[in-house]
Design an enzyme around this catalytic site. Structure first.
Site, PDB file in Angstrom:
ATOM      1  N   CYS A  60      12.264  11.168  11.078  1.00 54.99           N
ATOM      2  CA  CYS A  60      13.470  11.573  11.798  1.00 54.99           C
ATOM      3  C   CYS A  60      13.752  10.701  13.009  1.00 54.99           C
ATOM      4  O   CYS A  60      14.840  10.740  13.563  1.00 54.99           O
ATOM      5  CB  CYS A  60      13.333  13.036  12.233  1.00 54.99           C
ATOM      6  SG  CYS A  60      13.798  14.184  10.937  1.00 54.99           S
ATOM      7  N   LYS A 119      16.843   8.516  12.588  1.00 54.73           N
ATOM      8  CA  LYS A 119      18.137   9.126  12.294  1.00 54.73           C
ATOM      9  C   LYS A 119      19.186   8.768  13.345  1.00 54.73           C
ATOM     10  O   LYS A 119      18.872   8.281  14.427  1.00 54.73           O
ATOM     11  CB  LYS A 119      17.975  10.647  12.222  1.00 54.73           C
ATOM     12  CG  LYS A 119      17.223  11.109  10.987  1.00 54.73           C
ATOM     13  CD  LYS A 119      17.449  12.569  10.741  1.00 54.73           C
ATOM     14  CE  LYS A 119      16.953  12.961   9.360  1.00 54.73           C
ATOM     15  NZ  LYS A 119      17.339  14.334   8.995  1.00 54.73           N
ATOM     16  N   ASP A 123      25.576  23.865  10.498  1.00 50.22           N
ATOM     17  CA  ASP A 123      24.406  24.474   9.881  1.00 50.22           C
ATOM     18  C   ASP A 123      23.579  23.487   9.063  1.00 50.22           C
ATOM     19  O   ASP A 123      24.040  22.423   8.661  1.00 50.22           O
ATOM     20  CB  ASP A 123      24.855  25.638   8.987  1.00 50.22           C
ATOM     21  CG  ASP A 123      25.213  26.873   9.800  1.00 50.22           C
ATOM     22  OD1 ASP A 123      24.376  27.283  10.613  1.00 50.22           O
ATOM     23  OD2 ASP A 123      26.337  27.376   9.629  1.00 50.22           O
ATOM     24  N   ASP A 124      22.343  23.901   8.822  1.00 50.38           N
ATOM     25  CA  ASP A 124      21.387  23.045   8.135  1.00 50.38           C
ATOM     26  C   ASP A 124      21.813  22.741   6.705  1.00 50.38           C
ATOM     27  O   ASP A 124      21.626  21.631   6.217  1.00 50.38           O
ATOM     28  CB  ASP A 124      20.011  23.725   8.117  1.00 50.38           C
ATOM     29  CG  ASP A 124      19.490  23.958   9.520  1.00 50.38           C
ATOM     30  OD1 ASP A 124      19.037  22.990  10.139  1.00 50.38           O
ATOM     31  OD2 ASP A 124      19.544  25.108   9.997  1.00 50.38           O
ATOM     32  N   ASP A 156      18.715  15.314   2.390  1.00 50.98           N
ATOM     33  CA  ASP A 156      17.978  14.674   3.480  1.00 50.98           C
ATOM     34  C   ASP A 156      17.119  13.560   2.908  1.00 50.98           C
ATOM     35  O   ASP A 156      16.606  13.670   1.785  1.00 50.98           O
ATOM     36  CB  ASP A 156      17.083  15.693   4.203  1.00 50.98           C
ATOM     37  CG  ASP A 156      17.091  15.489   5.713  1.00 50.98           C
ATOM     38  OD1 ASP A 156      17.108  14.314   6.142  1.00 50.98           O
ATOM     39  OD2 ASP A 156      17.085  16.485   6.444  1.00 50.98           O
ATOM     40  N   GLY A 206      17.754  12.145 -10.447  1.00 52.43           N
ATOM     41  CA  GLY A 206      17.625  11.331  -9.252  1.00 52.43           C
ATOM     42  C   GLY A 206      18.072   9.909  -9.478  1.00 52.43           C
ATOM     43  O   GLY A 206      18.636   9.555 -10.525  1.00 52.43           O
ATOM     44  N   SER A 213      16.931   5.633  -8.213  1.00 50.26           N
ATOM     45  CA  SER A 213      15.973   4.762  -7.538  1.00 50.26           C
ATOM     46  C   SER A 213      16.533   3.351  -7.456  1.00 50.26           C
ATOM     47  O   SER A 213      17.356   2.937  -8.275  1.00 50.26           O
ATOM     48  CB  SER A 213      14.635   4.745  -8.283  1.00 50.26           C
ATOM     49  OG  SER A 213      14.792   4.202  -9.583  1.00 50.26           O
ATOM     50  N   ASP A 229      15.867  24.630  11.437  1.00 51.66           N
ATOM     51  CA  ASP A 229      14.586  23.938  11.470  1.00 51.66           C
ATOM     52  C   ASP A 229      14.663  22.815  12.493  1.00 51.66           C
ATOM     53  O   ASP A 229      15.709  22.188  12.689  1.00 51.66           O
ATOM     54  CB  ASP A 229      14.175  23.417  10.086  1.00 51.66           C
ATOM     55  CG  ASP A 229      15.147  22.418   9.491  1.00 51.66           C
ATOM     56  OD1 ASP A 229      16.344  22.469   9.844  1.00 51.66           O
ATOM     57  OD2 ASP A 229      14.723  21.597   8.666  1.00 51.66           O
TER      58      ASP A 229
END
Length: 698
Positions: free
Chosen positions: A396, A399, A415-416, A429, A502, A504, A586
């Protein structure tokens, strides 16, 4: 950043003296294209030469230990905290409990020896072997601070046992100790006549009781039992005899000699891509006793030969010296020296031994990080300021700051996770790697991404992965992807979710991210905090500072490992316990102050924060006081806005996979706190919500 693709995996199993020196040399002269891994059970490796001095109280624990975390960072290696339990020489993989197999192209084994003492009835429950050194040092450290008129028994009357006996007697000299050295034959038979005579005199001067021709048959809580029926009382029983190889070594399928890995003059085993050094190896071409001096002198040869095998060069042989200077501690600051049958003793020899030992250890303290490349002579205005005065942090710490995001995103900032439809939330994230270990980084990134779902009081449903691998060969891509996806699947399965897809790609560095959906009947948002609510935080803060220090080689390895352990602690149980919180978030990139400011703004309330109640990670406060900052610190300071009252810099420290912060009704706090602590969280009440609209600390 890797300027050349990675094409080969070198794995060092064990953090013994040889491997420690190899890592140091590798940091000064790495071989481009090689990914280096070191596997060791713990962040440090004690230096055997200083153990008697540590036991006697002449050295601190920090002085005894080689910090492998710092050393690995200097060498550009990933460090894996765990015990190797086996090698599959056909698949070319290494087994470590709790993680996928670790693939290698070339491996080296430097795991030392272990003790046969646990085979004695009662030993495991009531005694401690002198090896492994780290465990012994910790147990002795605790014992000597609380011992009163102690009775001590050392099983094994060789040089190591005699050194320990005298060191223990000296350390406890003001507590009237009784120290017994127990040997099933005669003591100190490995020494020459002159040296043995002087050692016996030193044992006598230290009031060591020698019990010869005595076979121990059982250990119990308060002592030991001998074959002849005699019982000897002991408050601290240790074993300095019966050294043996680790059991798993015999299962590799290599040629062995009495259980030790047989190596040739090039330090190669019967399988050429596996090397072995130190006490776990047997030199077939020139057998030598188990002694640290040989391990130290094997390091330059192993370093050169590893590079040769990995780059297609020629190997060179290791030629051990015929004899070496033995320097033996005598408890007090005095030592005995033996070589070629002659022996001397006295304080001057202790000074010589101390000088040699400290010089050896100083090598691992003086680790200057590699200098950043020189900037171009001409460049655009603002480049130097944008770069800053230190490398960009990972996690983090890399960021974008809260203030910048708030200005750009405006109404979309909050909000998260977002509620995409009634009962379903979604978040995304990703993290720039803060560790070279893909498995550990995957656990951190997954827990971090799941934090947004848990903060909404939701249960994870499904996830997609987004991966950027550093440039590497196809085989290393396959190995790394296997480690990442196996680990990610385990983490999400435990959380009750499934990875459904996903993407890559290859880039300059490892980046791992996840997009996750979750299900909940009523999302917990930032906007529900009420005056009078108590603030509960489920994890300590300080990870940004600790990892920034780790990048600069300034953090204590044990603190780094403890920090990483907290990062991979999931928040599933905490989310369930705090399911009736009025508001929750969080603590991640914006730091505690930034995320708390977000809750206050959304709920239109104020806060009174109790600084003394905020749990801090080990080492974080000291590093912060020394001026260590994450590269996101300044942005977080601005983003947190005005705060009334005293502050600590750790309020603005970005957290990776941080804890949950919940505003809980006063009547529910006691029960929630008890349940959280029972579930294993370092949970604390750190403040309360007020109606004033002010962010106040006290």
């Amino acid at each position: 950043m890797n300027s050349l693709p990675l094409t080969r995996d070198l794995v060092l199993i064990g953090g013994g003296h040889t491997h420690a020196l190899v890592l140091r040399k590798w940091g000064m002269n790495p071989l481009p294209g090689v990914r280096v891994t070191v596997i060791n059970p713990g962040p440090t490796a004690p230096y055997s030469g200083m153990l008697p001095g540590f036991v006697a109280g002449h050295y601190t624990r920090d002085e005894l230990d080689i910090d492998l975390v710092k050393l690995a960072r200097f060498a550009g290696a990933r460090i894996i905290n765990g015990y190797a339990t086996g090698i599959d020489k056909d698949a070319k993989t290494i087994q470590v409990a709790g993680r996928p197999p670790i693939a290698y192209d070339v491996a080296a084994v430097d795991v030392g020896i272990t003790s046969a003492m646990p085979d004695l009835p009662g030993f495991t429950a009531h005694a401690i072997p002198a090896k492994p050194l780290g465990t012994f040092a910790s147990r002795w450290d605790a014992f000597r601070t609380q011992a009163v008129a102690p009775q001590i028994a050392i099983i094994g009357g060789g040089v190591a046992g005699a050194e320990l006996a005298m060191a223990m007697a000296y350390a406890l000299r003001d507590k009237q100790p009784t120290v017994r050295l127990i040997e099933q034959s005669s003591v100190l038979l490995a020494l020459g006549y002159k040296a043995r005579k002087k050692m016996l005199a030193a044992l006598d001067a230290n009031n060591i009781e020698i019990v010869e021709y005595a076979e121990v048959t059982e250990i119990f809580a308060d002592g030991i039992v001998l074959r002849n029926g005699r019982t000897i009382r002991s408050d601290f029983t240790t074993g300095a005899a019966g050294a043996k190889p680790h059991d798993w070594v015999a299962k590799i399928g290599l040629d062995l000699h009495e259980g030790f890995i047989t190596v040739d003059a090039n330090l190669q085993s019967s399988v050429p891509e596996i090397f072995a050094v130190g006490d776990c190896a047997h030199l077939s071409h020139d057998p030598r006793p188990k002694a640290g001096v040989y391990a130290v002198r094997q390091a330059p040869v192993l370093f050169d030969n590893l590079r040769a095998v990995l780059s297609g060069g020629a190997l060179r042989p290791y030629r051990p010296q015929s004899d070496y200077l033995k320097l033996i501690s005598l408890g007090e600051k005095s030592a005995l020296a033996e070589r070629f049958g002659t022996a001397y003793e006295g304080p001057l020899l202790w000074k010589l031994k101390d000088y040699i030992d400290r010089k050896f250890m100083d090598q691992f303290e003086e680790l200057e990080p590699m200098a950043a490349p020189d900037l171009p002579h001409k460049m655009a205005l603002g480049v130097k300021e944008a770069l800053g005065d230190k490398p960009m942090c990972g996690g983090c710490g890399a960021k974008v700051g809260r203030a910048a995001l708030q200005n750009v995103l405006e109404s979309h900032f909050g909000d998260d996770a977002a509620e995409v439809q009634p009962g379903q939330v979604m978040s995304t994230d990703h993290l720039r790697a803060l560790t070279n270990d893909p498995v550990l980084m995957t656990r951190i990134a997954a827990v971090h991404a799941l934090g947004d779902i848990w903060a909404m009081g939701a249960k994870p449903q499904a996830a997609t992965a987004s991966l950027i691998l550093p440039r590497m060969s196809a085989i290393l891509q396959e190995r790394t992807m296997a480690e990442i996806m196996t680990t990610a699947s385990e983490v999400f399965a435990k959380a009750g979710a499934k990875i459904i897809g996903g993407h890559s790609s290859l880039g300059d560095e490892l980046t791992i991210g996840f997009t996750i959906t979750g299900l909940t009947k009523a999302p917990i948002t930032l906007a529900g905090a009420k005056p009078g609510d108590q603030l509960i935080l489920t994890k300590p803060i300080g990870s940004g500072t600790i990892m920034a220090a780790e990048m600069a080689g300034k953090a204590n390895g044990a603190d780094v490992m403890a920090c990483l352990d907290l990062m991979v602690q999931d928040q599933a149980a905490a989310s369930a316990i705090l399911g009736k919180a009025h508001a929750m978030t969080d603590i991640t990139g914006f730091g505690l102050a930034g995320h708390l400011r977000g809750m206050c703004d959304a709920s239109d309330v104020g806060v009174e924060l109790h600084l003394d109640a905020i749990p801090l990670m080990d080492g974080a406060l000291e590093l912060s006081a020394a001026g260590v900052r994450s590269s996101l610190f300044e942005d977080n300071l601005i983003g947190a806005g005005a705060i009334d009252g005293p502050v600590i810099d750790l309020l603005f420290d970005p957290q990776t996979a941080g804890g949950l912060l919940a505003a809980v009704a006063p009547k529910s706090v006691k029960t929630a706190l008890k349940e959280l602590q029972t579930a294993g969280y370092t949970a604390s009440v750190i403040g309360e919500i007020t109606a004033t609209g002010r962010f106040k600390t006290c």
